[in-house]
Write a protein that holds these residues in place. Structure first.
Motif: not given
Ligand code: CTP
Ligand code: CA
Length: 220
Positions: A97, A99, A165
């Motif tokens: 992931m 994205a 996760k």
């Molecule tokens: N991700 C996902 N779906 C979402 C948001 C994030 O699958 N709705 C995945 C991203 O692709 C990445 C990971 O989760 O591999 C972490 O994304 P990140 O934005 O760094 O973290 P979040 O869990 O969304 O937390 P925050 O943005 O609050 O730091």
């Protein structure tokens, strides 16, 4: 081809890679998105295919050319990306992931362009599904690679994402830096493993980082 590439064999592996930012429309002319260029995910998909994997790249709207030999799946919103990934999940061996999935979307889509009024506009946003978290919950045989985009407390925040996760390998990214990361051809990352091990990959091309990530993945 570099030495690492000759040693990594991903033949027979079904790998889903996600790349780019998702786009969440507000009305026919406006949308919410982020600074992701898609370059890291594209480098991962291209190199995984070069190492023999059967690769599907589920990507948001990006300005990058399709990769020959890779199944390209274009999506716009986080919801669309989620459904394209989920319908291929059971058969997949690995999901990466990369994205930058939008955490929120506008509560409603306006069919007509919203006209301005004299007052302010309070746009209400609702949570999108966390695709990676869902994959972690539904994991059977799959290996999951996640990214963490942070502007502060990089390792601590990334470690939390690895655990929460149910990810097997987490690539931690400091996105506050101007010289690497979002939009750049280079990055500097930490790889975090489930057993608590950490590896730093000092500033280098996203191509090289992709190869290092795939090399670690192949030994998991
Ligand atoms: N991700 C996902 N779906 C979402 C948001 C994030 O699958 N709705 C995945 C991203 O692709 C990445 C990971 O989760 O591999 C972490 O994304 P990140 O934005 O760094 O973290 P979040 O869990 O969304 O937390 P925050 O943005 O609050 O730091
Ligand atoms: Ca996020």
């Amino acid at each position: 081809k570099c030495r690492a590439e000759q040693l990594i064999d991903l033949s027979g592996e079904k790998i889903i890679v996600t790349a780019g930012g998702t786009v969440e429309p507000i009305d026919p002319v406006r949308f919410l998105t982020n600074r992701s260029s898609g370059k890291m995910g594209y480098a991962l998909a291209e190199n995984a295919a070069a190492f023999g994997a059967d690769v599907t790249l589920v990507h948001g709207p990006v300005r990058l050319a399709d990769i020959p030999g890779v199944e390209m799946v274009e999506t716009v919103t986080a919801d669309e990306m989620a459904s394209e990934v989920l319908k291929r999940y059971e058969e997949a061996d690995v999901v990466i992931m990369a994205a930058a999935v939008a955490d929120y979307r506008p509560e409603k889509f306006y069919d007509e362009k919203v006209k301005k009024s004299d007052g302010d506009w309070n746009l209400r946003l609702v949570r999108n599904v966390d695709i990676l978290k869902l994959l972690g919950e539904r994991k059977t045989k799959q290996k999951l690679v996640g990214f963490a985009a942070e502007t502060e407390n990089l390792l601590e925040n990334a470690q939390k994402k690895l655990t929460e996760k149910n990810v097997d390998l987490l690539v931690a990214n400091d996105v506050s830096r101007k010289d690497v990361g979002f939009g750049s051809d280079e990055n500097e990352v930490f790889l975090l493993f489930r057993n608590g091990a950490k590896k730093k990959i000092s500033k280098t091309s996203k191509e090289k980082i992709a190869q290092d990530v795939l090399s670690e993945l192949s030994s998991l």
